[in-house]
Each structure stands twice: as structure tokens, then as C-alpha cells.
Design a protein around this motif. Structure first.
Motif, PDB file in Angstrom:
ATOM      1  N   PHE A 186      13.867 -26.901  -7.916  1.00 18.79           N
ATOM      2  CA  PHE A 186      14.930 -27.219  -8.017  1.00 18.79           C
ATOM      3  C   PHE A 186      15.312 -25.510  -7.251  1.00 18.79           C
ATOM      4  O   PHE A 186      16.546 -25.198  -6.863  1.00 18.79           O
ATOM      5  CB  PHE A 186      15.575 -26.500  -8.717  1.00 18.79           C
ATOM      6  CG  PHE A 186      15.584 -27.994  -9.920  1.00 18.79           C
ATOM      7  CD1 PHE A 186      16.439 -28.819 -10.253  1.00 18.79           C
ATOM      8  CD2 PHE A 186      14.565 -28.594 -11.346  1.00 18.79           C
ATOM      9  CE1 PHE A 186      17.057 -29.808 -10.839  1.00 18.79           C
ATOM     10  CE2 PHE A 186      14.394 -30.125 -11.231  1.00 18.79           C
ATOM     11  CZ  PHE A 186      15.714 -30.085 -11.769  1.00 18.79           C
ATOM     12  N   ALA A 187      14.922 -24.964  -7.252  1.00 19.90           N
ATOM     13  CA  ALA A 187      14.759 -23.472  -5.546  1.00 19.90           C
ATOM     14  C   ALA A 187      14.694 -24.305  -4.257  1.00 19.90           C
ATOM     15  O   ALA A 187      15.848 -24.058  -3.625  1.00 19.90           O
ATOM     16  CB  ALA A 187      13.073 -22.402  -6.095  1.00 19.90           C
ATOM     17  N   GLN A 188      14.194 -26.484  -3.914  1.00 19.50           N
ATOM     18  CA  GLN A 188      14.745 -26.686  -2.252  1.00 19.50           C
ATOM     19  C   GLN A 188      15.863 -27.108  -2.974  1.00 19.50           C
ATOM     20  O   GLN A 188      16.497 -27.380  -1.532  1.00 19.50           O
ATOM     21  CB  GLN A 188      13.913 -26.601  -2.697  1.00 19.50           C
ATOM     22  CG  GLN A 188      12.023 -26.950  -2.826  1.00 19.50           C
ATOM     23  CD  GLN A 188      11.840 -25.289  -1.731  1.00 19.50           C
ATOM     24  OE1 GLN A 188      12.438 -25.038  -1.252  1.00 19.50           O
ATOM     25  NE2 GLN A 188      11.297 -24.893  -3.599  1.00 19.50           N
ATOM     26  N   LEU A 189      16.617 -27.050  -3.802  1.00 24.24           N
ATOM     27  CA  LEU A 189      17.508 -28.286  -4.076  1.00 24.24           C
ATOM     28  C   LEU A 189      19.256 -27.480  -3.854  1.00 24.24           C
ATOM     29  O   LEU A 189      19.242 -26.436  -3.936  1.00 24.24           O
ATOM     30  CB  LEU A 189      17.711 -29.296  -4.773  1.00 24.24           C
ATOM     31  CG  LEU A 189      16.373 -30.504  -4.588  1.00 24.24           C
ATOM     32  CD1 LEU A 189      16.462 -31.087  -6.873  1.00 24.24           C
ATOM     33  CD2 LEU A 189      16.964 -30.481  -3.552  1.00 24.24           C
ATOM     34  N   ASN A 190      20.250 -27.673  -3.135  1.00 28.21           N
ATOM     35  CA  ASN A 190      21.457 -27.561  -3.071  1.00 28.21           C
ATOM     36  C   ASN A 190      22.317 -27.855  -4.518  1.00 28.21           C
ATOM     37  O   ASN A 190      22.682 -28.479  -4.971  1.00 28.21           O
ATOM     38  CB  ASN A 190      22.615 -27.895  -2.049  1.00 28.21           C
ATOM     39  CG  ASN A 190      23.461 -27.027  -2.263  1.00 28.21           C
ATOM     40  OD1 ASN A 190      24.485 -26.416  -2.746  1.00 28.21           O
ATOM     41  ND2 ASN A 190      24.481 -27.566  -1.121  1.00 28.21           N
ATOM     42  N   PRO A 191      22.834 -26.713  -5.187  1.00 28.04           N
ATOM     43  CA  PRO A 191      22.973 -26.546  -6.241  1.00 28.04           C
ATOM     44  C   PRO A 191      24.362 -27.281  -6.894  1.00 28.04           C
ATOM     45  O   PRO A 191      25.337 -28.365  -7.646  1.00 28.04           O
ATOM     46  CB  PRO A 191      22.725 -25.513  -7.439  1.00 28.04           C
ATOM     47  CG  PRO A 191      23.369 -24.654  -5.870  1.00 28.04           C
ATOM     48  CD  PRO A 191      22.355 -25.575  -5.120  1.00 28.04           C
ATOM     49  N   GLU A 192      25.451 -26.927  -5.611  1.00 27.88           N
ATOM     50  CA  GLU A 192      26.398 -27.449  -5.281  1.00 27.88           C
ATOM     51  C   GLU A 192      26.437 -29.590  -5.142  1.00 27.88           C
ATOM     52  O   GLU A 192      27.329 -29.958  -5.356  1.00 27.88           O
ATOM     53  CB  GLU A 192      26.859 -27.154  -3.665  1.00 27.88           C
ATOM     54  CG  GLU A 192      27.638 -25.868  -3.510  1.00 27.88           C
ATOM     55  CD  GLU A 192      28.166 -25.131  -4.980  1.00 27.88           C
ATOM     56  OE1 GLU A 192      29.357 -25.740  -5.950  1.00 27.88           O
ATOM     57  OE2 GLU A 192      28.190 -24.017  -5.373  1.00 27.88           O
ATOM     58  N   ASP A 193      25.488 -29.413  -5.099  1.00 27.34           N
ATOM     59  CA  ASP A 193      24.849 -31.617  -4.754  1.00 27.34           C
ATOM     60  C   ASP A 193      24.859 -32.170  -6.325  1.00 27.34           C
ATOM     61  O   ASP A 193      24.810 -33.369  -6.414  1.00 27.34           O
ATOM     62  CB  ASP A 193      24.142 -31.658  -3.697  1.00 27.34           C
ATOM     63  CG  ASP A 193      23.987 -31.651  -2.415  1.00 27.34           C
ATOM     64  OD1 ASP A 193      24.978 -30.660  -2.002  1.00 27.34           O
ATOM     65  OD2 ASP A 193      22.970 -31.082  -1.615  1.00 27.34           O
ATOM     66  N   MET A 194      24.570 -31.298  -7.051  1.00 29.92           N
ATOM     67  CA  MET A 194      24.686 -31.573  -7.865  1.00 29.92           C
ATOM     68  C   MET A 194      25.566 -32.024  -8.962  1.00 29.92           C
ATOM     69  O   MET A 194      26.946 -31.531  -9.796  1.00 29.92           O
ATOM     70  CB  MET A 194      23.799 -31.178  -9.482  1.00 29.92           C
ATOM     71  CG  MET A 194      22.633 -30.162  -8.573  1.00 29.92           C
ATOM     72  SD  MET A 194      21.095 -31.525  -8.162  1.00 29.92           S
ATOM     73  CE  MET A 194      20.600 -30.952  -6.711  1.00 29.92           C
ATOM     74  N   ASP A 195      25.739 -33.207  -9.289  1.00 36.43           N
ATOM     75  CA  ASP A 195      26.618 -33.831  -9.948  1.00 36.43           C
ATOM     76  C   ASP A 195      27.111 -33.738 -11.832  1.00 36.43           C
ATOM     77  O   ASP A 195      27.779 -33.174 -12.477  1.00 36.43           O
ATOM     78  CB  ASP A 195      27.439 -35.239 -10.369  1.00 36.43           C
ATOM     79  CG  ASP A 195      27.740 -36.301 -10.607  1.00 36.43           C
ATOM     80  OD1 ASP A 195      29.783 -35.614  -9.416  1.00 36.43           O
ATOM     81  OD2 ASP A 195      28.694 -37.096 -11.499  1.00 36.43           O
ATOM     82  N   SER A 196      25.707 -33.712 -12.709  1.00 29.34           N
ATOM     83  CA  SER A 196      25.770 -34.003 -13.548  1.00 29.34           C
ATOM     84  C   SER A 196      24.071 -33.732 -14.354  1.00 29.34           C
ATOM     85  O   SER A 196      23.370 -34.119 -13.285  1.00 29.34           O
ATOM     86  CB  SER A 196      26.647 -34.924 -14.621  1.00 29.34           C
ATOM     87  OG  SER A 196      25.367 -36.025 -14.030  1.00 29.34           O
ATOM     88  N   PHE A 197      24.115 -32.891 -15.505  1.00 30.01           N
ATOM     89  CA  PHE A 197      22.347 -33.072 -15.980  1.00 30.01           C
ATOM     90  C   PHE A 197      22.948 -33.757 -17.573  1.00 30.01           C
ATOM     91  O   PHE A 197      23.806 -33.229 -18.119  1.00 30.01           O
ATOM     92  CB  PHE A 197      22.672 -31.810 -16.097  1.00 30.01           C
ATOM     93  CG  PHE A 197      22.040 -30.733 -15.074  1.00 30.01           C
ATOM     94  CD1 PHE A 197      20.321 -30.250 -14.606  1.00 30.01           C
ATOM     95  CD2 PHE A 197      23.345 -30.077 -13.986  1.00 30.01           C
ATOM     96  CE1 PHE A 197      20.660 -29.528 -13.196  1.00 30.01           C
ATOM     97  CE2 PHE A 197      22.770 -29.344 -12.942  1.00 30.01           C
ATOM     98  CZ  PHE A 197      21.479 -29.686 -12.086  1.00 30.01           C
ATOM     99  N   ASN A 198      21.547 -34.970 -17.398  1.00 31.02           N
ATOM    100  CA  ASN A 198      21.522 -35.367 -19.217  1.00 31.02           C
ATOM    101  C   ASN A 198      20.415 -34.483 -19.516  1.00 31.02           C
ATOM    102  O   ASN A 198      19.286 -34.625 -19.318  1.00 31.02           O
ATOM    103  CB  ASN A 198      21.533 -36.528 -18.610  1.00 31.02           C
ATOM    104  CG  ASN A 198      23.280 -37.225 -18.947  1.00 31.02           C
ATOM    105  OD1 ASN A 198      23.844 -37.163 -20.091  1.00 31.02           O
ATOM    106  ND2 ASN A 198      22.731 -37.980 -18.143  1.00 31.02           N
ATOM    107  N   VAL A 199      20.728 -34.217 -20.963  1.00 30.72           N
ATOM    108  CA  VAL A 199      19.642 -33.537 -21.814  1.00 30.72           C
ATOM    109  C   VAL A 199      19.265 -34.555 -22.503  1.00 30.72           C
ATOM    110  O   VAL A 199      19.548 -34.742 -23.869  1.00 30.72           O
ATOM    111  CB  VAL A 199      19.623 -32.551 -22.168  1.00 30.72           C
ATOM    112  CG1 VAL A 199      18.440 -31.592 -22.860  1.00 30.72           C
ATOM    113  CG2 VAL A 199      20.074 -31.600 -20.534  1.00 30.72           C
ATOM    114  N   LEU A 200      17.950 -35.174 -22.762  1.00 35.99           N
ATOM    115  CA  LEU A 200      17.201 -36.365 -23.498  1.00 35.99           C
ATOM    116  C   LEU A 200      16.647 -35.569 -24.472  1.00 35.99           C
ATOM    117  O   LEU A 200      14.960 -35.171 -24.081  1.00 35.99           O
ATOM    118  CB  LEU A 200      17.133 -37.385 -22.840  1.00 35.99           C
ATOM    119  CG  LEU A 200      17.801 -37.945 -21.758  1.00 35.99           C
ATOM    120  CD1 LEU A 200      16.962 -39.632 -21.183  1.00 35.99           C
ATOM    121  CD2 LEU A 200      19.314 -38.626 -22.351  1.00 35.99           C
TER     122      LEU A 200
END
Length: 977
Positions: free
Chosen positions: A193-207
Motif C-alpha cells: 500500500f506504500a506503492q499505491l495511490n490512495p486517491e485511486d481507492m474507491d472503498s474498503f470493506n472489512v470482513l
């Protein structure tokens, strides 16, 4: 000619009449909550199949014929609106959310899509904007406080470092405690996740519970975090630009060190300096705050540009990003740049395919983070003597230090500033997936996908001959690459008939992992001007490794609903993994869940103040395969004998080694009141881990000291509460409040069977039956003897003694480094676009061994070379009768006891944001701006804690010279065109 003119006249008359009967209706659809436009709203003519969708600005145009006088507006999660077509050609619509339509919101676990109301498991959804908006090298830090039952703790404040995340406690001793992370169906590592752009993320689902995680089988024991990235839209084009600038500074400076006067008094008292030393007057002229000299206030920035576009047939998303976040340690640098492209295309009416690809690169210069070292940058800030000037007359760093334990040593700040020593790493990340989806029938859909996660990590360090004179310079190089792949085939069935609904999936999955690691060191450089590894003439050492694993799975899940009131959810998965013994390579995991929407019952259906009331429960099993790649194999290592190379056994294999199992039970309640203005959720869970993979002691006659076996059992039991309230909701003012709370109780209930205590589990850590995992066991300190200045302890029976014996350590009830209580609260207030948001996080009942404090307090010849805590001279024992002395006489030992175990509970203002959302009517005058927001943000602004170390958030049994979490101050803009 006359007939021709008559025919032409009749044609024009008919055509003009037809045209007069058609009208174009246009307008804008907005949300009643925030008056923002709603893209993707379906606008249809009642009684007809003709219709359009609103574009990215919420606008629409539709042509109607004579007799078509009603438009129907529908959007998932909102009340349906019907509007009569009157004399005007303009129709503007405001749509309001409806709690009864919550069932229509869909959630996906990458295998099956269900309506939210049909879910029987414990699932929490976090909007991507809440994670993306905070400056962090690794976006996972921003999940802190967002979800009940989820603990996010910093392992290091270094830019890009991944946090440690625990869902519902600690469910293992030797195996991984981390949840499974999945991005668009592809498993990833938290460091990714340090390599990914946070602005690209739409949602986080926690199961969290069995019903939600059993479909992930052997990797679902610690919960699952599903991340969905942004994709294209079905109409129009959105161009978004987001940027922030800011700076950071050290947080929570609680260490008070000696100033020059205190230091010189101390040196005289312990005999290191004569009272009439002629150097004293000159030294008193210098009094430096070394923290300000060593720690820096670096700048941070981020720029992200994205385009979302498409039509009914093809949707696309493009983004690019540059981020820079230098650290508070001197010479700590980090930057990331990357790009993403996603395309979804409907090739046929029955066939859809798509691809998503992200490519990114990070560059990092790492500081000296060796925690058990006085060369550690953070430790230097406190251990340097206060009269030591680290700079020369011109203001540059001096080459050598002059005083104390650093006397004659090269100034580490000068060394790093002049590049005589560095450690640089470069990380290339490729993450992508592709899929094809076919409608076999109206209700059956086949989907095949392939995902890959590739990382190339390269770097190394360099020490110039000036620093490593004995070697004439030395260097090291490190290279690793790893590839994770997943191939998935699923067949989905969705059908509704009468009062019944069925959503089902069957599928297969193949996962593989390969990694290669190589490192080398060398010395004796050809020239001090050459930093490349090839310029070093003498190889010192080499090492390398290769790891592989494979897993094949078959799975099925079915969700049945009756009258949108009663739900049953069943899942099963069978995994076969190369990690486990040949006799137990396959494992089966299952779950069963029930849901009851009480609001649909007749006795509650007409209760207007109750919007939602649902009870859910589940039970099932998941597995944990986070135990390395070869725990069940006979392993051998290289050795030499009589000068000849050979192999020697290093691990005894166990062909019966099997899966570590977690049985999960959960019961929960979801409720909403007053048209969804007040929401409440509560869960009780009881997770039992058994057949834990432990390194079990065996007789030395076997040739080994231990072997991996399935033994041991522990449980995590607790409650989770969540509350959300729209306190004020008007045209100009909104006030929202959210809070969550978690309590978790952990106990080890079984270990080896023949022994109730696990040996060698870390400094001060006691793992035994009947105690929580992370329990601390230490020697107890009593007082300083007022007559002798000796340290007095308590033995295991509570008797006073001056003899320090590790055998006198006792269990410190209620003290462990896993906190039983944690939670968060947030408030968001806005008035006519101006707003203030704040989020507080808290942790209660956490204890940490403050090893850093011990380094700064020890009062003997070895440690007196370095600066000491400010009150040491005043509070140390000096003569008989000093009965209130806090510290022992000079020369006392360096023993660890419960003095250094501190309460690391804390309350932290995690986020304080002041913002302004520009009025839409004002933006419309620009003709190109759709949304604009500016803000100022402070992170970790306030920390309230009794802990005296670097940072109470740091997670481990002891803290020693860690890279602390910093305060961040940023100013940003978010605009959409």
C-alpha cells in the motif's frame, strides 16, 4: 404539378405536427442531503422502456412524445421520484436517501454480490475518500479509528512503513496475525500500500466474522480487508485534481534531558570532572537543544490527476500521481510516482471484459534505524551532551564530535550530509488484473479472471573509506523480486421469484507465489569517488534464497432470502496448500449465517421512528496459513566440515502438520432510527483458535530441539459498538457525530499439553495457559535504600532483597502490550460550505517496556558518557539519609524491572481539518468547475498519555529508539472539472 404541390403540403403538415408532438425535457438531479449532483440516475418515461442516465454533473436530456407526461427517477439507495411533465421543459429533482432501500445497496467479496440487507456477516464499509485524504506514505494508517474491532498501530514513523493491523484481537502465537489484504481480487502485502495511490481507492470493506470470511478459507482467520479501486463512469467525463503541501515535526517530546548546568553538576558529583575545572566557564556558554539540531521539519507534498469517463458500452479510468514525504530523521527521504489505467468494455450484449493495471515506483533513502545503537539518529538527539555543538562556525555540520560517548567519533549528521554513508532502495510495483464475464442465461453468469502482483526491490548501502577505514570502504547490495498470481473461475446465479431470492456462486481458484532474494557485501574500493558496487575489489559475503508455494481451492456460497425478511447464508471452501504436510495438505472451511429483518414484521412495519432493525448471527471456521513456506518439510542448511562444503539438517519435517483453525461465532444487531438520522450497530464475537502451529520441544536424542506440531488453543472474545448521528441537517448547517468502541478479551487456554508455559517469547513476555497473549512478567522494584543507595527489589514471595535474580520475576496481572479497549469518535460540522472535522482515537489498558527511558536513566560509568535525564542529578542518591531518592547511587547496575513498564494508554487528536466546499451555483458560473474544496489539516496534533517514551502508539513489548510518529500539517485542494 398541382397534385405534387398538394402532396408536398400534406407531408410538411404531417411532419410539423409530429415535431410539435415531441419535446425535449432537461434538468438536474441532486441529493437532498448535500445538494450535490447525482451521476448515473436512471430517468425513464413512465410506461415506456425509453430512458437516459444523468451525467457526471447530474444533468439529463430526454425526448418525450405526446401523451408521455410522467418521468420516473430511480437511483440505488434513494427514494424513487415521479414528476409530472407540465408546460415547462425544465425539471429539477432532489432525491432523498431511504433506509428501506438499504437492501438494494450491493456489496461484493470478490466471489459473490449480495444486497446489503441480505448480508448475515459482520462487514464494515469505509469510503475511500476517508482513507485517501490524509497524508501518509502508507494509506493503511488512515484506517485507524474507522471501524470497530480493527486496531491500527504504527510499527515505525518512517515514511512508507506499514502499520500493524489486528482484527478482533490476536488469534495466533507463531503464525501471522495480519488480515488478508485484497485489491480488486488480488491478494497483496500490507507494504504494497506504500506503492499505491490512495486517491485511486474507491472503498474498503472489512470482513470480520465467519459468514464474511469463510469464503477465503485458509487465509481468512485474521479477517479480510477488501479494497476496490475506482473505475470509469457510464456517461460524461470527470477530471479531478488533488494536491497538498505541508510539513512534519517530531511528536510527543516527553524526554527532558540535562541542560549544560545540570550536566556539569552531574559530572562533578560522579567524579568525572573536578569542581574547579577551568573548562567549565567556557562550556557554560554553550547549551544546545540537540532535538532541534538532529530532527528536521521536512516538507511533504502530493499531486494526483485522474480522469473518469465512458458511456453505456465502455468505461475508463486513468490516473497519475507524484508524492513526496521526507522523514523527521535527518537524511530520511521518500518519494512515489505511479499511474493506473482501468477499462471495462461491453463487447456484446452478453459479454463484458476489462483490464486494470497499476505501475508505480518508490525511491527511499533510509536513515540509521538500528534501535540498539547510539548511532541511531533518534537516540543521538537525546544522548549528545548539551554543550556539544554539532555545527562549525559557518553553520555546517562538524566532521567529528568532541565530548562524551561520541568523543572523537565522526559526526553522523556530517557523514550523511556529505554522502559518506547512505542506504538507498528502489521499489518497482506492477499490479494488475483482467477478466472476462459472460451471461450464460438471464440468471447465470460466468466470470474468469487473472491477477498478478509483481515487485522488484533493489538497493543497498555504502560506507566510504573515511568511515570504514579498516575495509578501505565497504558496500552491500540487496535484490529481491516476488510474484503473486491468482486465477479464478466462478459461476454465479442470481434469481428472484415471488417472495424468494437466491444469490449463489461456485468456483475454483489457483494461487501461486515465487520470490527470489540475493544479497552481497564487498570491501576495498578502487576509489573513494566510486560508489558503485563493482568498484569494490574484495567480496565479503553472499546469500540468497528461493521460496515457492502453490494453493488450489474449490468454493461455494449461497444466500437465500424470503420476503426481504429472513436470510440464510451458507459457504464452504476446500484448500490444498503446498505449505502443509503430505498427510494433511487439504483443509475444509465453512460457515452458516442467519439474518432477520425485524423491521419487516407487522408489529414494527408501521413504527415510523424505526428505520431499520436487523438481527444477524453466524458460525464457521477459517484457517491461517501464515506460517512460512516450508514448516512441514525436512530442511537442510549449508556447512563446512574439514574444509569441505556440505549440508546439515536444520529442521525436522512433520508430514502430519495441518492447518491452524479458527472457529468464529458472531451475533449482531443493526438498527437505524428517525429516517436513518441515527444508526447503531453492535456485535458480540467469540473466536477460538485451535490446532495452533507451535514449535514443540522434543528430546535432543532426535537430533533436534523442537518440531512444528499442531497444539495449543486460545480465544478472543469481545464486543463492538458503533453509533452514527446526523444531529443537525438543514439547508445551511450539518452536524454529524460518529463513534465506535471495542473490547477484546484474549486468553491462552492450552499449549503443549505436557507444559503450560511457552519459553523464549521475548523480553518480559509470558505466554502461559490462563493468561492473555502479550502478558508481561518482570522483576518488581521496591525502592532506593536511603542508607546505601542500592536498588531494592521484591523477590517472588514479596520479600525485599538487593539481589536481582531473574527467577524472582512475577506475572504482572492486567499488564500486557495488547490493549483490551480501543475506539474513536469524530465530529463533522459545516455551515454554508465552511466546515470543521475532528477525529479522536483512544487506546486503554496497553503497557509497554520503555527501554529508551532505561538508556537515558542508567547511572553508571558506561552510560554517564552520554547525556542523562534532567532530574537524575537532583533525584539520585548522594549520601546516607537520602530516603526519597528516585535513582540509585552512581554505579548501580542496568537491570530491567517493572519501573520501566509504563501505561501506554493514550487519547490522540488524529485529525483536525478546516475546510471550505465552494457553492455549486458559484462554480457553475465558471462553465468548467463542477466541484472545488480547499482545506487545512493537522494530524496527531494532540496526544494525551502518561507514557514517557517516543510514542504510545508504537506496538511491541518494548520500545527502544524507534522512529516516532510525527505531527503533520498540510494545506490542500480538491477540484473536479
Amino acid at each position: 404539378m398541382k397534385k405534387l404541390l398538394q402532396s408536398l403540403f400534406m407531408f410538411l403538415l404531417i411532419a410539423s405536427t409530429a415535431i410539435a408532438q415531441n419535446r425535449t425535457i432537461s434538468g438536474t438531479v441532486t441529493s437532498s442531503e448535500d445538494r450535490q449532483p447525482l451521476p448515473g440516475v436512471s430517468v425513464k418515461i413512465k410506461g415506456s422502456n425509453a430512458g437516459v442516465s444523468t451525467d457526471s454533473k447530474g444533468t439529463f436530456k430526454i425526448t418525450v412524445s405526446s401523451g408521455q407526461n410522467v418521468l420516473v427517477f430511480t437511483f440505488i439507495g434513494y427514494n424513487t421520484v415521479t414528476r409530472q411533465i407540465t408546460g415547462s421543459n425544465d425539471i429539477n429533482v432532489s432525491m432523498s436517501p431511504d433506509a428501506t432501500l438499504l437492501n438494494e445497496v450491493v456489496i461484493s467479496n470478490n466471489y459473490i454480490t449480495k444486497r446489503k440487507g441480505a448480508e448475515t456477516g459482520s462487514v464494515s464499509l469505509v469510503d475511500g475518500d476517508k482513507v485517501a485524504s490524509r497524508p501518509s506514505g502508507n494509506m493503511l494508517h488512515n484506517l485507524q479509528g474507522q471501524v470497530p474491532g480493527v486496531v491500527v498501530a504504527a510499527g515505525s514513523g518512517r515514511p512508507g512503513a506499514a502499520p500493524q493491523i489486528f482484527i478482533r484481537g490476536q488469534g495466533s502465537i507463531n503464525s501471522s496475525l495480519a488480515p488478508l489484504y485484497v485489491v480488486d481480487g488480488q491478494p497483496v502485502d500490507p507494504s504494497d500500500f506504500a506503492q499505491l495511490n490512495p486517491e485511486d481507492m474507491d472503498s474498503f470493506n472489512v470482513l470480520k466474522d465467519a459468514s464474511a470470511t469463510a469464503i477465503y478459507g485458509s487465509r481468512g482467520a485474521n479477517g479480510v480487508i477488501l479494497v476496490t479501486t475506482k473505475r470509469g463512469i457510464k456517461s460524461g467525463t470527470d477530471i479531478n485534481y488533488q494536491a497538498y503541501y505541508g510539513y512534519e515535526q517530531i511528536n510527543n517530546q516527553k524526554f527532558k534531558m540535562m541542560n549544560t548546568q545540570q550536566r556539569l553538576d552531574y559530572e562533578v558529583a560522579i567524579g568525572r570532572r573536578a569542581a574547579n575545572d577551568p573548562a567549565i566557564p567556557e562550556l557554560l556558554k554553550s547549551d544546545f537543544n540537540q532535538v532541534d539540531e538532529v530532527f528536521q521539519k521536512p516538507q511533504t507534498q502530493s499531486h494526483s490527476l485522474s480522469i473518469r469517463t465512458g458511456n453505456e458500452k465502455t468505461q475508463a479510468f486513468f490516473s497519475g500521481e507524484y508524492a513526496q514525504q521526507n522523514g523527521i530523521y535527518f537524511d530520511s527521504k521518500w518519494e512515489r510516482y505511479g499511474a493506473r489505467v482501468t477499462v471495462d468494455h461491453k463487447a456484446k450484449s452478453w459479454l463484458k471484459l476489462g483490464i486494470s493495471l497499476y505501475a508505480g515506483n518508490t525511491n527511499e533513502r533510509q536513515p540509521n534505524e538500528t534501535r540498539n545503537s547510539t548511532a541511531n539518529t533518534g537516540m543521538m538527539a537525546y544522548l549528545l551532551l548539551p554543550y556539544e555543538n554539532v555545527r562549525d562556525a559557518e553553520g555546517n555540520f562538524k566532521q567529528r564530535l568532541q565530548y562524551g560517548g561520541y568523543s572523537g567519533a565522526y559526526n553522523n549528521l556530517w557523514v550523511r550530509a556529505n554522502d559518506y554513508q547512505h542506504t538507498d532502495y528502489q521499489n518497482l510495483k506492477l499490479l494488475g488484473n483482467t477478466y472476462i464475464e459472460a451471461d450464460v442465461t438471464k440468471d447465470i453468469k460466468f466470470r474468469s479472471s487473472y491477477g498478478a502482483n509483481y515487485t522488484s526491490y533493489y538497493g543497498g548501502g555504502y560506507n566510504a573509506p573515511l568511515i570504514a577505514a579498516a575495509d578501505n570502504g565497504n558496500a552491500n547490495r540487496y535484490y529481491s523480486s516476488w510474484m503473486d498470481g491468482i486465477q479464478r473461475n466462478t459461476l454465479n446465479y442470481n434469481h428472484t421469484f415471488g417472495d424468494h431470492s437466491i444469490a449463489a456462486v461456485i468456483g475454483s481458484e489457483y494461487n501461486f507465489h515465487n520470490d527470489i532474494v540475493f544479497s552481497a557485501t564487498a570491501k576495498n574500493t578502487s576509489s573513494p569517488l566510486l560508489l558503485e558496487f563493482g568498484s569494490f575489489q574484495t567480496p565479503s559475503a553472499t546469500s540468497g534464497s528461493l521460496n515457492k508455494y502453490r494453493m488450489f481451492s474449490a468454493l461455494a456460497n449461497v444466500n437465500y432470502g424470503y420476503k426481504d425478511k429472513y436470510y440464510v447464508d451458507l459457504s464452504i471452501r476446500r484448500d490444498g496448500s503446498s505449505k502443509f504436510g503430505r498427510n494433511n495438505r487439504w483443509g475444509t472451511f465453512w460457515s452458516a449465517g442467519l439474518g432477520w429483518n425485524i423491521k419487516k414484521e407487522e408489529f414494527l412495519e408501521n413504527v415510523s421512528w424505526l428505520s431499520l432493525a436487523k438481527i444477524r448471527g453466524s458460525i464457521g471456521t477459517t484457517g491461517n496459513d501464515g506460517i512460512g513456506y516450508y514448516p512441514s518439510y525436512d530442511l537442510f542448511g549449508s556447512t563446512t566440515y574439514n574444509g569441505a562444503a556440505g549440508l546439515t539438517p536444520t529442521q525436522a519435517g512433520n508430514p502430519d502438520l495441518s492447518w491452524e483453525i479458527k472457529r468464529k461465532f458472531n451475533v449482531g444487531l443493526d438498527a437505524a432510527f428517525f429516517k436513518n438520522r441515527l444508526t447503531f450497530t453492535a456485535d458480540f464475537y467469540n473466536d477460538v483458535t485451535y490446532d495452533m502451529v507451535l514449535n514443540v520441544p522434543v528430546s535432543y536424542l532426535t537430533g533436534y530441539s523442537s518440531i512444528y506440531q499442531n497444539m495449543g488453543r486460545m480465544y478472543n472474545r469481545g464486543i463492538e459498538l458503533g453509533l452514527g448521528a446526523q444531529i443537525v441537517k438543514s439547508k445551511d448547517i450539518t452536524l454529524n457525530f460518529n463513534t465506535n468502541f471495542t473490547y477484546n478479551k484474549n486468553r491462552v487456554t492450552e499449549l503443549y499439553g505436557f507444559r503450560d508455559e511457552l519459553l523464549g517469547t521475548g523480553t518480559g513476555v509470558y505466554t502461559a495457559v490462563g493468561y492473555m497473549y502479550g502478558q508481561l512478567k518482570y522483576n518488581r522494584f521496591s525502592h532506593i535504600d536511603g542508607q546505601t543507595g542500592n536498588e531494592v527489589y521484591l523477590d517472588k514471595n514479596g520479600n525485599q532483597t538487593t539481589n536481582f535474580d531473574g527467577g524472582d520475576a512475577v506475572v504482572l496481572d492486567g499488564k500486557g502490550f495488547y490493549a483490551p479497549y480501543n475506539g474513536a469518535a469524530s465530529v463533522d460540522f459545516s455551515y454554508k460550505g465552511f466546515g470543521v472535522f475532528m477525529q479522536w482515537n483512544y487506546v486503554v489498558g496497553k503497557y509497554t517496556i520503555n527501554n529508551t527511558r532505561a538508556w537515558m536513566e542508567w547511572n553508571n560509568a558506561s552510560w554517564s558518557n552520554y547525556n542523562r535525564v534532567a532530574d537524575l542529578y537532583d533525584r539520585m542518591w548522594k549520601k546516607p539519609g537520602d530516603n526519597d531518592a528516585k535513582y540509585g547511587k552512581y554505579g548501580t547496575g542496568t537491570n530491567f524491572d517493572d519501573r520501566y513498564i509504563e501505561n501506554a494508554s493514550y487519547l490522540r487528536l488524529r485529525d483536525l481539518t478546516v475546510y471550505y466546499n465552494f457553492n455549486k451555483s458559484l462554480l457553475s458560473k465558471t462553465k468548467f468547475l463542477n466541484k472545488a474544496r480547499v482545506y487545512a489539516r493537522a494530524n496527531n496534533l494532540v496526544t494525551i498519555t502518561k507514557y514517557s517514551g517516543y510514542d504510545p502508539e508504537y506496538f511491541n513489548n518494548l520500545e527502544l529508539g524507534i522512529y516516532p510518529v510525527s505531527q503533520k500539517f498540510t494545506f490542500g485542494v480538491d477540484v473536479t472539472f
